[in-house]
Write an enzyme that holds these catalytic residues in place. Structure first.
Site, PDB file in Angstrom:
ATOM      1  N   TYR A   1      24.804  30.627  37.636  1.00 31.07           N
ATOM      2  CA  TYR A   1      25.121  29.222  37.933  1.00 31.07           C
ATOM      3  C   TYR A   1      26.058  29.155  39.137  1.00 31.07           C
ATOM      4  CZ  TYR A   1      27.472  24.697  36.976  1.00 31.07           C
ATOM      5  OH  TYR A   1      28.022  23.442  37.065  1.00 31.07           O
TER       6      TYR A   1
ATOM      7  N   PRO B   1      34.504  19.267  40.552  1.00 29.37           N
ATOM      8  CA  PRO B   1      35.137  18.740  39.337  1.00 29.37           C
ATOM      9  C   PRO B   1      35.622  19.861  38.426  1.00 29.37           C
ATOM     10  CG  PRO B   1      32.849  17.962  39.568  1.00 29.37           C
ATOM     11  CD  PRO B   1      33.049  19.109  40.521  1.00 29.37           C
ATOM     12  N   THR B   2      36.672  19.541  37.679  1.00 27.06           N
ATOM     13  CA  THR B   2      37.117  20.425  36.610  1.00 27.06           C
ATOM     14  C   THR B   2      36.190  20.251  35.403  1.00 27.06           C
ATOM     15  OG1 THR B   2      39.063  21.115  35.401  1.00 27.06           O
ATOM     16  CG2 THR B   2      38.713  18.736  35.563  1.00 27.06           C
TER      17      THR B   2
ATOM     18  N   TRP C   1      34.471  29.667  18.919  1.00 31.37           N
ATOM     19  CA  TRP C   1      34.222  30.839  19.772  1.00 31.37           C
ATOM     20  C   TRP C   1      35.501  31.342  20.437  1.00 31.37           C
ATOM     21  CZ3 TRP C   1      29.508  32.171  23.089  1.00 31.37           C
ATOM     22  CH2 TRP C   1      28.359  32.140  22.302  1.00 31.37           C
TER      23      TRP C   1
ATOM     24  N   HIS D   1      29.050  22.313  26.189  1.00 34.99           N
ATOM     25  CA  HIS D   1      30.360  22.852  26.546  1.00 34.99           C
ATOM     26  C   HIS D   1      31.267  22.824  25.312  1.00 34.99           C
ATOM     27  CE1 HIS D   1      29.214  21.798  30.852  1.00 34.99           C
ATOM     28  NE2 HIS D   1      29.502  23.073  30.884  1.00 34.99           N
TER      29      HIS D   1
ATOM     30  N   SER E   1      31.845  23.089  41.212  1.00 27.52           N
ATOM     31  CA  SER E   1      32.466  23.072  39.894  1.00 27.52           C
ATOM     32  C   SER E   1      33.673  24.003  39.903  1.00 27.52           C
ATOM     33  CB  SER E   1      31.448  23.562  38.864  1.00 27.52           C
ATOM     34  OG  SER E   1      32.103  23.831  37.652  1.00 27.52           O
ATOM     35  N   SER E   2      34.636  23.712  39.034  1.00 29.14           N
ATOM     36  CA  SER E   2      35.800  24.610  38.953  1.00 29.14           C
ATOM     37  C   SER E   2      35.374  26.014  38.519  1.00 29.14           C
ATOM     38  CB  SER E   2      36.840  24.052  37.978  1.00 29.14           C
ATOM     39  OG  SER E   2      36.283  23.906  36.701  1.00 29.14           O
ATOM     40  N   CYS E   3      34.215  26.135  37.852  1.00 29.72           N
ATOM     41  CA  CYS E   3      33.859  27.471  37.355  1.00 29.72           C
ATOM     42  C   CYS E   3      33.144  28.321  38.403  1.00 29.72           C
ATOM     43  CB  CYS E   3      33.097  27.405  36.039  1.00 29.72           C
ATOM     44  SG  CYS E   3      31.647  26.449  36.121  1.00 29.72           S
TER      45      CYS E   3
ATOM     46  N   VAL F   1      27.490  13.160  34.046  1.00 29.09           N
ATOM     47  CA  VAL F   1      28.097  12.712  35.302  1.00 29.09           C
ATOM     48  C   VAL F   1      27.299  11.564  35.917  1.00 29.09           C
ATOM     49  CG1 VAL F   1      28.558  13.447  37.686  1.00 29.09           C
ATOM     50  CG2 VAL F   1      29.171  14.946  35.774  1.00 29.09           C
ATOM     51  N   GLY F   2      25.977  11.725  35.973  1.00 30.65           N
ATOM     52  CA  GLY F   2      25.131  10.704  36.595  1.00 30.65           C
ATOM     53  C   GLY F   2      25.259   9.360  35.889  1.00 30.65           C
TER      54      GLY F   2
ATOM     55  N   LYS G   1      25.477  27.455  42.840  1.00 36.49           N
ATOM     56  CA  LYS G   1      26.351  26.375  43.330  1.00 36.49           C
ATOM     57  C   LYS G   1      27.019  26.762  44.649  1.00 36.49           C
ATOM     58  CE  LYS G   1      26.217  23.041  40.290  1.00 36.49           C
ATOM     59  NZ  LYS G   1      25.896  21.689  40.703  1.00 36.49           N
TER      60      LYS G   1
HETATM   61  N1  LIG Z   1      29.870  18.785  32.839  1.00 40.51           N
HETATM   62  C1  LIG Z   1      30.869  19.377  33.466  1.00 40.51           C
HETATM   63  O1  LIG Z   1      31.892  19.737  32.859  1.00 40.51           O
HETATM   64  C2  LIG Z   1      30.802  19.630  34.950  1.00 40.51           C
HETATM   65  C3  LIG Z   1      31.908  20.219  35.560  1.00 40.51           C
HETATM   66  C4  LIG Z   1      31.857  20.488  36.927  1.00 40.51           C
HETATM   67  C5  LIG Z   1      30.722  20.139  37.658  1.00 40.51           C
HETATM   68  N2  LIG Z   1      29.666  19.545  37.027  1.00 40.51           N
HETATM   69  C6  LIG Z   1      28.484  19.241  37.841  1.00 40.51           C
HETATM   70  O2  LIG Z   1      28.102  17.891  37.686  1.00 40.51           O
HETATM   71  C7  LIG Z   1      26.676  17.777  37.813  1.00 40.51           C
HETATM   72  C8  LIG Z   1      26.109  17.017  36.616  1.00 40.51           C
HETATM   73  O3  LIG Z   1      26.434  17.719  35.426  1.00 40.51           O
HETATM   74  P1  LIG Z   1      26.336  17.024  33.980  1.00 40.51           P
HETATM   75  O4  LIG Z   1      27.418  17.598  33.155  1.00 40.51           O
HETATM   76  O5  LIG Z   1      26.205  15.555  34.118  1.00 40.51           O
HETATM   77  O6  LIG Z   1      24.965  17.632  33.438  1.00 40.51           O
HETATM   78  P2  LIG Z   1      23.989  17.011  32.351  1.00 40.51           P
HETATM   79  O7  LIG Z   1      24.692  16.046  31.483  1.00 40.51           O
HETATM   80  O8  LIG Z   1      23.296  18.170  31.712  1.00 40.51           O
HETATM   81  O9  LIG Z   1      22.945  16.203  33.221  1.00 40.51           O
HETATM   82  C9  LIG Z   1      22.143  16.852  34.136  1.00 40.51           C
HETATM   83  C10 LIG Z   1      21.070  15.929  34.599  1.00 40.51           C
HETATM   84  O10 LIG Z   1      20.239  16.676  35.492  1.00 40.51           O
HETATM   85  C11 LIG Z   1      18.936  16.263  35.309  1.00 40.51           C
HETATM   86  N3  LIG Z   1      18.030  17.384  35.607  1.00 40.51           N
HETATM   87  C12 LIG Z   1      18.112  18.657  35.145  1.00 40.51           C
HETATM   88  N4  LIG Z   1      17.062  19.363  35.595  1.00 40.51           N
HETATM   89  C13 LIG Z   1      16.309  18.507  36.353  1.00 40.51           C
HETATM   90  C14 LIG Z   1      15.111  18.640  37.068  1.00 40.51           C
HETATM   91  N5  LIG Z   1      14.447  19.807  37.110  1.00 40.51           N
HETATM   92  N6  LIG Z   1      14.621  17.558  37.713  1.00 40.51           N
HETATM   93  C15 LIG Z   1      15.279  16.384  37.673  1.00 40.51           C
HETATM   94  N7  LIG Z   1      16.433  16.195  37.021  1.00 40.51           N
HETATM   95  C16 LIG Z   1      16.933  17.246  36.356  1.00 40.51           C
HETATM   96  C17 LIG Z   1      18.779  15.848  33.863  1.00 40.51           C
HETATM   97  O11 LIG Z   1      17.845  14.796  33.855  1.00 40.51           O
HETATM   98  P3  LIG Z   1      17.087  14.248  32.510  1.00 40.51           P
HETATM   99  O12 LIG Z   1      18.180  13.779  31.613  1.00 40.51           O
HETATM  100  O13 LIG Z   1      16.254  13.143  32.995  1.00 40.51           O
HETATM  101  O14 LIG Z   1      16.327  15.417  31.959  1.00 40.51           O
HETATM  102  C18 LIG Z   1      20.178  15.399  33.489  1.00 40.51           C
HETATM  103  O15 LIG Z   1      20.282  14.007  33.472  1.00 40.51           O
HETATM  104  C19 LIG Z   1      26.143  19.205  37.926  1.00 40.51           C
HETATM  105  O16 LIG Z   1      25.893  19.517  39.267  1.00 40.51           O
HETATM  106  C20 LIG Z   1      27.271  20.047  37.416  1.00 40.51           C
HETATM  107  O17 LIG Z   1      27.275  21.312  37.987  1.00 40.51           O
HETATM  108  C21 LIG Z   1      29.679  19.276  35.697  1.00 40.51           C
END
Ligand SMILES: NC(=O)c1ccc[n+]([C@@H]2O[C@H](COP(=O)([O-])OP(=O)(O)OC[C@H]3O[C@@H](n4cnc5c(N)ncnc54)[C@H](OP(=O)(O)O)[C@@H]3O)[C@@H](O)[C@H]2O)c1
Length: 319
Positions: free
Chosen positions: A143, A170-171, A209, A186, A114-116, A22-23, A147
C-alpha cells in the site's frame, strides 16, 4: 507556494470513492457548503482500475476538480492477506485518475497519501520532509509503495505540466461510513464492533490485536473534509501536507475510551502474537496550523457519534 483561487461553487467536482469514509465526508462537506455540481460513481459502475473506462468517464463528464478518495484501503489484516491487490489496484486507480486528469485538463486535483507511508522509524512527530528517508513498515508495504508512487506522480505533473495538483497526508481517520468489518477494517471501527457485540452477547472478555502499546493519532473524517476544502481553496505546493490533530494516545487508551462509550465493562485482553504495526504515528501539523487550520472534533465526541452511526447503520456502507 503560489496563489490559487478558492473553489468556485459552480465547479464540476468529481469525488472518486464518494461512498467511502473520506469521499462521503467530502461529499457532505461540499454539499453543505452549496457546491451543487458534484459527481460520483460507485465502483460497480466505474471501475477505476480500468484505464479505458476511466478515460471515457472523464471525456463524458469533464470534471474541473478531482478529489481522489478511491483506493483499496484496509487494516493490518487486510494488508497482510492481499498485498498484491494493495499495490496493483492502488497503482492502477491513481495512474488512471491522474493520466485522465491531465489529458482532460482537470484544473485542481487532490491526491491522498497517508501517515502510514512515512518511514517506520521516522522522528516523531512526523514532518513532511521525512518522506522517503527510511525503511517502511512491513505490514503495509504494498500500500505504501503504491501511495509513494502517487505522491511522486503528482510532483511530476506539477513540474512538467505546471498544474496545481496537491497531495494531502491524513493521519488515521474514523467516523460515519467507516469500515466496521472485523477482517478488513481499521482498529477503531473494529474495536467499536467487538465491544458492541460483547455487550450484546454478555461477554466478559474481549481480545484485541497486538500489545495495545503503539501510539496512534486519530482524526474525525469530518475534520479531514473541512481541511481538504480549506487546502483546495488555498494550497498550491509540491510538498505533501500533513493533516492531523497533533496529539496521540496508546491503542490501549483508545480501547478504554471505546469500551466506556459502548458501555462494555468486561476485561480487555491483548494478543501480542498479532502484529502491532508501527510503534508510533503522530503527524507534525505545524505547516497546516501556520496556514490557519486546526482540527476541532474531540476524540470522545467523535467516538460517540461514530458509535451512534454504527448502531443506526450496522456494517452497511452509505448508498
Ligand atoms: N481511512 C483512513 O484512515 C485513511 C488515512 C489516511 C489516508 N486515507 C486515504 O483516503 C482515501 C480514501 O480512504 P477511505 O478510508 O475513505 O477508504 P474507503 O472507505 O474504503 O473508501 C474507498 C472508496 O474507494 C472506492 N474504490 C475502491 N476501489 C475502486 C475501484 N476499483 N474503482 C472505483 N472506486 C473504487 C470504493 O468505492 P465503492 O464504495 O463504490 O466500492 C470506496 O468508496 C484513500 O486514498 C486512503 O489511502 C485514508
Amino acid at each position: 507556494m503560489t496563489d490559487v483561487a478558492p473553489l468556485s461553487r459552480n465547479a464540476r467536482i468529481y469525488i472518486a470513492g464518494h461512498r467511502g469514509l473520506v469521499g462521503s465526508a467530502l461529499w457532505r462537506r461540499l454539499s453543505d457548503r452549496g457546491f451543487e455540481n458534484l459527481v460520483g460513481r460507485p465502483s460497480a459502475e466505474l471501475d477505476l482500475r480500468d484505464a479505458r473506462a476511466t478515460a471515457e468517464f472523464f471525456d463524458r463528464t469533464r470534471p474541473q476538480v478531482v478529489i481522489a478518495a478511491a483506493a483499496l484501503v484496509g487494516g493490518i489484516a487486510a494488508n497482510a492477506a492481499r498485498p498484491t491487490e494493495f499495490i496493483s489496484d492502488n497503482v492502477r486507480i491513481q495512474v488512471n485518475l491522474l493520466d485522465s486528469a491531465v489529458s482532460w485538463g482537470v484544473e485542481r486535483f487532490l491526491f491522498f497519501g497517508s501517515s502510514c507511508i512515512y518511514p517506520k522509524f521516522a522522528d516523531q512527530p512526523i514532518r513532511e520532509d521525512s518522506l522517503l528517508t527510511g525503511q517502511l513498515e512491513e505490514s503495509n508495504q504494498s500500500y505504501a509503495v503504491a501511495k509513494l508512487a502517487g505522491v511522486a506522480h503528482v510532483q511530476a505533473i506539477r513540474r512538467q505540466h505546471r498544474l496545481p495538483y496537491i497531495t494531502v497526508m491524513p493521519t488515521n481517520l474514523y467516523g460515519p461510513g467507516d469500515n466496521f468489518d472485523l477482517e478488513s477494517g481499521h482498529f477503531l471501527p473494529t474495536m467499536i464492533r467487538r465491544f458492541h457485540q460483547a455487550v450484546r452477547d454478555g461477554a466478559s472478555e474481549v481480545t484485541c490485536w497486538g500489545t495495545g502499546r503503539p501510539r496512534r493519532e486519530l482524526m474525525h473524517v469530518d475534520d479531514l473534509a473541512e481541511a481538504c476544502h480549506f487546502l483546495l481553496d488555498c494550497y498550491d505546493d509540491y510538498r505533501p501536507i500533513n493533516v492531523g490533530i497533533g496529539r496521540d494516545m496508546t491503542i490501549g487508551e483508545v480501547a478504554d475510551l471505546v469500551a466506556a462509550t459502548v458501555g462494555y465493562r468486561g476485561k480487555i485482553l491483548w494478543d501480542p502474537s498479532k502484529p502491532d504495526g508501527t510503534p508510533q504515528k503522530l503527524l507534525d501539523v505545524h505547516r497546516l496550523a501556520d496556514l490557519g487550520w486546526s482540527a476541532k472534533i474531540p476524540l470522545e465526541e467523535g467516538i460517540r457519534t461514530t458509535y451512534e452511526w454504527y448502531r443506526e447503520h450496522g456494517e452497511a456502507r452509505p448508498e
